[in-house]
Motif scaffolding. Sequence first.
Motif, PDB file in Angstrom:
ATOM      1  N   MET A   1       1.779   7.401  -6.338  1.00 14.77           N
ATOM      2  CA  MET A   1       0.653   8.275  -6.654  1.00 14.77           C
ATOM      3  C   MET A   1       0.891   9.718  -6.219  1.00 14.77           C
ATOM      4  O   MET A   1       0.224  10.622  -6.705  1.00 14.77           O
ATOM      5  N   HIS A  47      -5.921   3.720  -6.133  1.00 16.40           N
ATOM      6  CA  HIS A  47      -4.966   3.094  -5.212  1.00 16.40           C
ATOM      7  C   HIS A  47      -5.290   1.618  -5.031  1.00 16.40           C
ATOM      8  O   HIS A  47      -4.407   0.765  -5.078  1.00 16.40           O
ATOM      9  N   TYR A  72      -8.609   6.962   4.699  1.00 10.45           N
ATOM     10  CA  TYR A  72      -7.684   7.643   3.790  1.00 10.45           C
ATOM     11  C   TYR A  72      -8.085   9.102   3.643  1.00 10.45           C
ATOM     12  O   TYR A  72      -9.268   9.436   3.734  1.00 10.45           O
ATOM     13  N   SER A 100       0.821  -1.201   0.000  1.00  3.46           N
ATOM     14  CA  SER A 100       0.000   0.000   0.000  1.00  3.46           C
ATOM     15  C   SER A 100       0.861   1.259   0.000  1.00  3.46           C
ATOM     16  O   SER A 100       0.628   2.182  -0.781  1.00  3.46           O
ATOM     17  N   LYS A 105      -4.413  -0.314  -8.273  1.00  6.08           N
ATOM     18  CA  LYS A 105      -2.968  -0.447  -8.472  1.00  6.08           C
ATOM     19  C   LYS A 105      -2.339  -1.402  -7.458  1.00  6.08           C
ATOM     20  O   LYS A 105      -1.361  -2.078  -7.765  1.00  6.08           O
ATOM     21  N   TRP A 147      -2.758   7.429   3.610  1.00  4.17           N
ATOM     22  CA  TRP A 147      -3.370   6.384   4.425  1.00  4.17           C
ATOM     23  C   TRP A 147      -3.256   6.825   5.872  1.00  4.17           C
ATOM     24  O   TRP A 147      -2.161   7.103   6.363  1.00  4.17           O
ATOM     25  N   VAL A 194       2.470   1.945  -3.404  1.00 10.62           N
ATOM     26  CA  VAL A 194       1.537   2.527  -4.369  1.00 10.62           C
ATOM     27  C   VAL A 194       1.286   3.998  -4.032  1.00 10.62           C
ATOM     28  O   VAL A 194       1.247   4.854  -4.920  1.00 10.62           O
ATOM     29  N   LEU A 195       1.152   4.299  -2.748  1.00  9.97           N
ATOM     30  CA  LEU A 195       0.933   5.691  -2.339  1.00  9.97           C
ATOM     31  C   LEU A 195       2.104   6.576  -2.748  1.00  9.97           C
ATOM     32  O   LEU A 195       1.903   7.701  -3.219  1.00  9.97           O
TER      33      LEU A 195
END
Length: 91
Positions: A35, A66, A55, A28, A69, A41, A31-32
């Motif tokens: 982005m 998110h 979030y 997670s 992905k 998160w 991916v954040l």
Amino acid sequence: MPKFVIEREIPGAGKLTPAELQGISQKSCGVLREMGPEIQWVQSYVTDNKIYCVYIAPNEAAVREHAQKGGFPANSVAQVRSVIDPTTAEA
């Protein structure tokens, strides 16, 4: 920035090991990072068969992007409209 609650249906979530939860968290966060800073998160709550995540994001589409992905389910995404707690009852 709006806050969202995401319901992720993951059968057996409550039985995930600390190492499995760490792996999910690392995915997670990766991916954040990709982005950018607009989506964050805050925290998650693991129950028997679901994970509820909080979030901060510009919109629901970013939350769903998110999830896509990262390969995470996002069975329900709801924008938080208000936050209340016991102090809300005080005059």
